[in-house]
Design a protein around this motif. Structure first.
Motif, PDB file in Angstrom:
ATOM      1  N   GLU A  50      34.501  30.828  52.530  1.00 51.19           N
ATOM      2  CA  GLU A  50      34.099  32.193  52.196  1.00 51.19           C
ATOM      3  C   GLU A  50      35.317  33.107  52.053  1.00 51.19           C
ATOM      4  OE1 GLU A  50      30.348  34.969  53.305  1.00 51.19           O
ATOM      5  OE2 GLU A  50      31.382  34.019  54.985  1.00 51.19           O
ATOM      6  N   SER A  51      36.335  32.887  52.884  1.00 51.28           N
ATOM      7  CA  SER A  51      37.531  33.727  52.802  1.00 51.28           C
ATOM      8  C   SER A  51      38.348  33.454  51.542  1.00 51.28           C
ATOM      9  CB  SER A  51      38.415  33.513  54.038  1.00 51.28           C
ATOM     10  OG  SER A  51      39.053  32.238  54.008  1.00 51.28           O
ATOM     11  N   ARG A  52      38.164  32.261  50.942  1.00 44.88           N
ATOM     12  CA  ARG A  52      38.951  31.901  49.756  1.00 44.88           C
ATOM     13  C   ARG A  52      38.211  32.157  48.444  1.00 44.88           C
ATOM     14  NH1 ARG A  52      43.011  28.594  52.104  1.00 44.88           N
ATOM     15  NH2 ARG A  52      43.371  29.652  54.084  1.00 44.88           N
ATOM     16  N   LEU A  53      36.940  32.541  48.516  1.00 40.89           N
ATOM     17  CA  LEU A  53      36.179  32.769  47.292  1.00 40.89           C
ATOM     18  C   LEU A  53      36.770  33.839  46.377  1.00 40.89           C
ATOM     19  CD1 LEU A  53      32.464  32.394  48.465  1.00 40.89           C
ATOM     20  CD2 LEU A  53      33.828  30.804  47.113  1.00 40.89           C
ATOM     21  N   PRO A  54      37.481  34.862  46.917  1.00 41.40           N
ATOM     22  CA  PRO A  54      38.116  35.804  45.989  1.00 41.40           C
ATOM     23  C   PRO A  54      39.099  35.142  45.025  1.00 41.40           C
ATOM     24  CG  PRO A  54      38.052  36.733  48.203  1.00 41.40           C
ATOM     25  CD  PRO A  54      37.598  35.310  48.330  1.00 41.40           C
ATOM     26  N   LEU A  55      39.647  33.971  45.411  1.00 42.20           N
ATOM     27  CA  LEU A  55      40.587  33.258  44.534  1.00 42.20           C
ATOM     28  C   LEU A  55      39.876  32.466  43.451  1.00 42.20           C
ATOM     29  CD1 LEU A  55      43.053  31.917  47.264  1.00 42.20           C
ATOM     30  CD2 LEU A  55      43.295  33.971  45.853  1.00 42.20           C
ATOM     31  N   VAL A  56      38.587  32.226  43.632  1.00 40.91           N
ATOM     32  CA  VAL A  56      37.801  31.474  42.642  1.00 40.91           C
ATOM     33  C   VAL A  56      36.494  32.226  42.381  1.00 40.91           C
ATOM     34  CG1 VAL A  56      38.749  29.157  42.940  1.00 40.91           C
ATOM     35  CG2 VAL A  56      37.078  30.003  44.578  1.00 40.91           C
ATOM     36  N   PRO A  57      36.554  33.395  41.777  1.00 38.21           N
ATOM     37  CA  PRO A  57      35.375  34.259  41.641  1.00 38.21           C
ATOM     38  C   PRO A  57      34.210  33.618  40.912  1.00 38.21           C
ATOM     39  CG  PRO A  57      37.189  35.021  40.248  1.00 38.21           C
ATOM     40  CD  PRO A  57      37.756  34.001  41.169  1.00 38.21           C
ATOM     41  N   ASP A 168      40.343  40.436  52.204  1.00 43.39           N
ATOM     42  CA  ASP A 168      38.898  40.497  52.012  1.00 43.39           C
ATOM     43  C   ASP A 168      38.590  41.378  50.806  1.00 43.39           C
ATOM     44  OD1 ASP A 168      36.180  40.550  52.167  1.00 43.39           O
ATOM     45  OD2 ASP A 168      36.068  41.576  54.107  1.00 43.39           O
ATOM     46  N   ASP A 169      37.842  40.829  49.854  1.00 39.26           N
ATOM     47  CA  ASP A 169      37.537  41.633  48.666  1.00 39.26           C
ATOM     48  C   ASP A 169      36.226  42.405  48.797  1.00 39.26           C
ATOM     49  OD1 ASP A 169      35.953  39.186  46.438  1.00 39.26           O
ATOM     50  OD2 ASP A 169      35.765  39.500  48.604  1.00 39.26           O
ATOM     51  N   ARG A 170      35.521  42.228  49.939  1.00 38.80           N
ATOM     52  CA  ARG A 170      34.263  42.940  50.183  1.00 38.80           C
ATOM     53  C   ARG A 170      33.347  42.856  48.957  1.00 38.80           C
ATOM     54  NH1 ARG A 170      34.629  45.593  54.877  1.00 38.80           N
ATOM     55  NH2 ARG A 170      36.723  46.023  55.728  1.00 38.80           N
TER      56      ARG A 170
END
Length: 468
Positions: A50-57, A168-170
């Motif tokens: 979940e913390s890495r999902l901003p890198l793979v939107p 965190d991209d919130r």
């Protein structure tokens, strides 16, 4: 956020069927003990991903078809995104062995992804002997292009035991469009780009399974071009109708052995890998009592990694993938001559194909092989299925230890999809001094995939003895 699938993304999305899953897989085996304590559990993995999902939107987006097929499908935010749906856990009867792990991976890999949700799944597999666990990932081939979109395994692994922090991209999902919204958007696109109407008309009357390539060329067009350049593939038990179910096997060899042969002979390490596989395929064919002469070959699609000029963490990451058609001399009894034939073939053919770019890989540190294998499958798909016998993807990985949630990665195996009428697909990744072979196969056509896997280290030993 709404974004239209590229022509190649759309091709892969439409190629999916109940008997022909086209997801990119990866199996990672980890040491999950430190001082007798378990390092990675389900909740740790969920939090990490979940913390890495901003890198793979794109992993939080799903595919929506446009009503009346007035355009390519679109990526939209999944308004009901639930990470626990995508990250799952399974366990082997403890102490689980590698054969049981491979059987589980084969069964998981046989299941198509849910098209109503983002097209990926991750499984934490517990119960392996020796305090190990495994992570199996599967991402749809439409989801990962290695450029605008990376494979999730690329960003989950770390170069240190302590996971790196990601801002965190919130994230909050955008409003999911209605069918009317998608229809109006498609009509607006056609008005703004009239040339797109030609594509819509073609797709309305064409069999989606026959579309290949980023320009939406039909299979017959590509087949004609390839046939005139290289001719059809030799007859082989590797080409047959396939079922939905799969088998999986693996092999591990030492990278130093490949380096010794590379230095002694003067060829590339990739040439040595192909020579080892050629010897293994020869042994497998002989086990089936297939008649061979010295001129017998198998034709392989071998996407080759090119390298950029920007080093990251003391190494240079691949910046492009070039697909090649190479004849593997399985009929040649001498391992030295097999290597010589392959080295000449790769040197001659290496300048004849256009490359598939991978700009993102050059700029983003991480565990690159997963994304590279996805790119390689895309590159291989530009060839018509009757022009080759087998797909072999080879992606170099880091030669220092990598970690997932503090657990040290021991081995990693690609699990590449089978293209149409392909009984097996072979993926190779080097990692931390080892060369790991992942062999994905059709369950009915390749009941003896274990014979091929066992032949890999035997072929390496034969080649090593002949060259040194």
């Amino acid at each position: 956020m709404i974004a239209r699938l590229t022509p190649q993304d759309a091709d892969f999305f439409r190629l999916e069927s109940t008997t022909h899953p086209v997801h990119i897989g990866s199996l990672i085996v980890l040491d999950n003990t430190a001082g007798g304590e378990q390092l990675l559990d389900y909740q740790v993995l969920v939090d990490l991903v979940e913390s890495r999902l901003p890198l793979v939107p794109r992993y939080r987006r799903k595919v929506r078809e446009v009503p009346l097929s007035l355009g390519r499908p679109v990526w939209v935010d999944d308004s009901r995104f639930d990470i626990t749906y995508h990250i799952r856990r399974s366990a082997l009867p403890s102490p689980g062995n590698d054969d049981q792990l491979h059987e589980l991976v084969a069964r998981l890999g046989s299941r198509p992804l849910d098209p109503s949700r983002p097209l990926w799944e991750i499984y934490l597999i517990e119960g392996l002997a020796g305090g190990r666990c495994a992570i199996y990932t599967k991402s749809h081939a439409a989801l990962v292009d290695g450029d605008a979109a990376l494979e999730i395994g690329h960003v989950v692994a770390d170069a240190a035991e302590s996971p790196r922090e990601i801002a965190d991209d919130r994230w909050r999902p955008g409003r999911e469009p209605s069918d009317t919204d998608l229809l109006l958007g498609a009509l607006g696109h056609l008005v703004a780009q009239p040339a797109s109407a030609v594509e819509v008309l073609r797709e309305a009357g064409a069999n989606a399974a026959g579309l290949i390539g980023t320009a939406g060329r039909t299979l017959d067009t590509v087949a004609s071009a390839i046939r005139s350049a290289a001719g059809g593939a030799p007859d082989s038990p590797l080409n047959t109708r396939t079922c939905r179910q799969r088998r999986f096997a693996s092999a591990v060899t030492d990278l130093d052995d490949y380096k010794r042969i590379h230095q002694h002979v003067g060829c590339t390490i990739n040439d040595v890998v192909l020579a080892v596989l050629t010897g293994a395929l020869r042994n497998w064919l002989m086990s089936r009592n297939k008649g061979m002469t010295e001129s017998t070959v198998l034709r392989a699609v071998v996407p080759m990694s090119g390298y950029g000029t920007e080093p990251r963490a003391g190494r240079t990451l691949p910046s492009e993938i070039t697909p090649l058609l190479i004849d593997l001399p399985v009929g040649e009894p001498s391992p030295v001559m097999r290597l010589s034939h392959i080295a000449h073939a790769t040197a001659d053919d290496g300048r004849q194909r256009h490359a598939v770019r991978a700009r993102t890989l050059v700029h983003l540190a991480g565990f690159a092989p997963a994304s590279l294998h996805a790119m390689s499958v895309r590159a291989a798909s530009t060839f018509a299925d009757h022009t080759f016998n087998v797909v072999i993807t080879n992606a170099p990985g880091p030669q220092t230890a990598m970690y997932v949630g503090g657990a040290r990665m021991l081995e990693m195996y690609p699990v590449s999809p089978l293209l149409r009428n392909q009984a097996t697909s072979i993926g190779i990744s080097s990692y931390d001094g080892r060369v790991c072979y992942g062999l994905n196969a059709d369950r009915e056509a390749m009941a003896d995939i274990g014979v091929l896997a066992a032949s890999v280290p035997e072929s390496m030993e034969e080649l090593l003895g002949a060259c040194l």
